[in-house]
Write an enzyme that holds these catalytic residues in place. Structure first.
Site, mmCIF file in Angstrom:
data_model
loop_
_atom_site.group_PDB
_atom_site.id
_atom_site.type_symbol
_atom_site.label_atom_id
_atom_site.label_comp_id
_atom_site.label_asym_id
_atom_site.label_seq_id
_atom_site.Cartn_x
_atom_site.Cartn_y
_atom_site.Cartn_z
ATOM 1 N N CYS A 5 -7.252 -4.127 5.314
ATOM 2 C CA CYS A 5 -7.537 -2.751 4.903
ATOM 3 C C CYS A 5 -9.027 -2.466 4.896
ATOM 4 O O CYS A 5 -9.442 -1.344 5.098
ATOM 5 C CB CYS A 5 -6.960 -2.486 3.530
ATOM 6 S SG CYS A 5 -5.280 -3.089 3.381
ATOM 7 N N ALA A 28 8.087 -3.579 0.604
ATOM 8 C CA ALA A 28 9.029 -4.414 1.358
ATOM 9 C C ALA A 28 8.379 -5.177 2.520
ATOM 10 O O ALA A 28 8.743 -6.318 2.791
ATOM 11 C CB ALA A 28 10.176 -3.551 1.882
ATOM 12 N N HIS A 29 7.425 -4.538 3.204
ATOM 13 C CA HIS A 29 6.926 -5.196 4.429
ATOM 14 C C HIS A 29 6.052 -6.406 4.143
ATOM 15 O O HIS A 29 5.665 -7.136 5.062
ATOM 16 C CB HIS A 29 6.227 -4.191 5.358
ATOM 17 C CG HIS A 29 4.841 -3.807 4.960
ATOM 18 N ND1 HIS A 29 3.729 -4.409 5.500
ATOM 19 C CD2 HIS A 29 4.376 -2.880 4.100
ATOM 20 C CE1 HIS A 29 2.641 -3.847 4.988
ATOM 21 N NE2 HIS A 29 3.011 -2.918 4.132
ATOM 22 N N THR A 40 14.900 12.999 0.825
ATOM 23 C CA THR A 40 16.096 12.285 1.249
ATOM 24 C C THR A 40 15.794 10.803 1.371
ATOM 25 O O THR A 40 14.805 10.413 1.986
ATOM 26 C CB THR A 40 16.600 12.845 2.600
ATOM 27 O OG1 THR A 40 16.868 14.233 2.421
ATOM 28 C CG2 THR A 40 17.854 12.139 3.070
ATOM 29 N N ASN A 48 -4.807 -9.633 -2.797
ATOM 30 C CA ASN A 48 -4.356 -9.739 -1.411
ATOM 31 C C ASN A 48 -5.381 -10.411 -0.506
ATOM 32 O O ASN A 48 -5.055 -10.862 0.583
ATOM 33 C CB ASN A 48 -4.004 -8.350 -0.860
ATOM 34 C CG ASN A 48 -5.084 -7.339 -1.133
ATOM 35 O OD1 ASN A 48 -5.454 -7.080 -2.277
ATOM 36 N ND2 ASN A 48 -5.616 -6.779 -0.073
ATOM 37 N N GLY A 101 3.945 0.446 -1.051
ATOM 38 C CA GLY A 101 3.074 0.050 -2.147
ATOM 39 C C GLY A 101 2.034 1.109 -2.473
ATOM 40 O O GLY A 101 1.724 1.351 -3.640
ATOM 41 N N THR A 102 1.487 1.743 -1.448
ATOM 42 C CA THR A 102 0.446 2.743 -1.675
ATOM 43 C C THR A 102 0.973 3.901 -2.517
ATOM 44 O O THR A 102 0.346 4.325 -3.484
ATOM 45 C CB THR A 102 -0.089 3.260 -0.321
ATOM 46 O OG1 THR A 102 -0.623 2.147 0.401
ATOM 47 C CG2 THR A 102 -1.174 4.292 -0.511
HETATM 48 C C1 LIG Z 1 -0.391 -4.061 1.165
HETATM 49 C C2 LIG Z 1 -0.806 -3.762 -0.210
HETATM 50 C C3 LIG Z 1 -0.682 -2.473 -0.739
HETATM 51 C C4 LIG Z 1 -0.181 -1.314 0.087
HETATM 52 O O1 LIG Z 1 1.200 -1.387 0.343
HETATM 53 P P1 LIG Z 1 1.810 -0.538 1.573
HETATM 54 O O2 LIG Z 1 3.289 -0.704 1.423
HETATM 55 O O3 LIG Z 1 1.292 -1.142 2.820
HETATM 56 O O4 LIG Z 1 1.397 0.871 1.383
HETATM 57 C C5 LIG Z 1 -1.072 -2.268 -2.046
HETATM 58 N N1 LIG Z 1 -1.548 -3.270 -2.794
HETATM 59 C C6 LIG Z 1 -1.678 -4.528 -2.336
HETATM 60 C C7 LIG Z 1 -2.192 -5.597 -3.230
HETATM 61 C C8 LIG Z 1 -1.315 -4.819 -1.024
HETATM 62 O O5 LIG Z 1 -1.454 -6.078 -0.567
#
Ligand SMILES: *Cc1c(COP(=O)(O)O)cnc(C)c1O
Length: 394
Positions: free
Chosen positions: A326, A201-202, A238, A152, A72-73
């Protein structure tokens, strides 16, 4: 193995066994580089193609609009920097909300240091952006609006469809950080009108370190990572084939089971709130009651410090979070709670429970029991730790 009660699914989730099974062959059986021309490479290419199709289907978009990233980052960084650099002839103004994830806010800082101007929209007491303020903030040099789908920390869902209408009326691109929504609530990229969408995904029972950016009509967007030209030349490196395969499987499962998961999560969340409200005095709920992701309950224990509550629960093998995972690292007051205009007591005593479909009612009742014990114990001692008093005094 230690038995945890895990109510921190907004921080990360456990991988589903079906997801792990789907991934395993791509470590030691189909380990070819997707860029190689022989058959072993073709196996990886085929896996990537199928994964892209599966993800695209969940959003009802075309596969070429899905670009795999390291999470996500990266997707958030890419959306902002990619648009900023590609559209700088048009303008250097971007609009975000005050309650975005650090992946957005820190990228904004970087852009500000490089000559861009950012408007940070306020939110109301439930954490919703003000659409009128949004309209007023759009200028002729505005190139992008980036507002998260669901927060979040407090779980508030933003009026994304209205935001996209406003953005498009004014010819501005709209990105949403959907990391906290994708895989949890139904999302239709076309109906909601996103130009860009980030997911990870996580956060939905897939592997860590993989995510994607949806780019509608694969718009011109400056690349973030240069190299061998993977992902249609836009994101080199890759491919993480096993991770991508796992993400697609997790997305498919999430989509199929979504009605059941949503129903169970909201049932447990409401049960948790009802019990807390009944058993413990001075607890208040934060965020919206209606526009909220199903598994999120965010409360404040007035008169208590969340670190102390978290410490107590940790000793009982219960995982929950104060604010968001975070922001606990730098121990700053939550930017989300501040933007919602919460009092110091509400911010200090904030606890986020993020529930998954895998949790049970017994777990919820045990957590309430532990919190009740904690409260009774504190109440009996009749005084809070000196640390708490210092905090109040300062
Ligand atoms: C967890 C999160 C992210 C970051 O995603 P990662 O895959 O952990 O880098 C970004 N935005 C929101 C709203 C999140 O909850």
């Amino acid at each position: 193995m230690e038995k945890w009660i895990y109510l921190d699914h907004a921080a990360t989730t456990k991988m589903r066994s079906e997801v792990i099974e789907e991934m395993l062959p791509y470590f030691n059986e189909y380990y070819g580089n997707a860029g190689s021309s022989y058959g072993l490479g073709a196996q990886s290419r085929k896996a990537l193609k199928e994964a892209r199709m599966k993800i695209a289907r969940t959003l009802k978009v075309i596969p070429d609009e899905i670009f795999f990233t390291s999470g996500g980052t990266e997707a958030d960084n890419w959306a902002l920097r990619g648009v900023a650099e590609a559209y700088r002839e048009k303008g250097k103004h971007i609009i975000v909300s005050k309650i975005e994830h650090a992946a957005i806010l820190q990228t904004c800082k970087y852009l500000e240091a490089n000559g861009y101007e950012i408007t940070y929209l306020n939110v109301d007491k439930d954490g919703r952006v003000d659409l009128q303020e949004l309209e007023r903030s759009i200028r002729s040099d505005t190139i992008l609006i980036s507002i998260m789908y669901a927060n979040n920390e407090v779980g508030t869902i933003q009026p994304v469809r209205e935001i996209s209408k406003i953005a498009h009326q004014r010819g501005v691109l709209f990105h949403t950080d959907a990391v906290h929504a994708y895989g949890h609530i139904p999302i239709s990229a076309n109906e909601d009108g996103f130009d860009l969408l980030s997911a990870s995904a996580h956060k939905f029972n897939g592997p860590k370190g993989v995510g994607f950016l949806y780019i509608k009509g694969y718009k011109k967007l400056r690349n973030l990572i240069y190299g061998g030209g993977q992902e249609n030349g836009k994101r080199s490196g890759t491919e993480n084939v096993a991770g991508i395969v796992g993400m697609a499987k997790a997305a498919e499962l999430a989509e199929r089971e979504m009605p059941m998961r949503m129903a169970w999560e909201s049932y447990l969340r409401d049960e948790l709130w009802e019990q807390l409200n009944k058993e413990i005095p001075m607890v208040v709920k934060n965020g919206s009651s209606s526009d909220r992701v199903p598994g999120n309950l965010h409360v404040s224990f007035l008169g208590y410090g969340s670190e102390n509550i978290l410490g107590y629960l940790d000793r009982k093998s219960i995982c929950v979070s104060g604010g968001s995972a975070c922001s606990t690292r730098d121990r700053l007051p939550s930017n989300v709670m501040m933007a919602m205009g919460k009092s110091l007591a509400e911010i200090r005593g904030a606890i986020r429970f993020s529930i998954s479909y895998e949790n049970t009612r017994e777990e919820i009742l045990e957590v309430v029991q532990r919190l009740k014990e904690y409260y009774n114990c504190q109440h009996e001692i009749g005084k809070r730790s000196e640390k708490d008093d210092e905090f109040v005094a300062s």
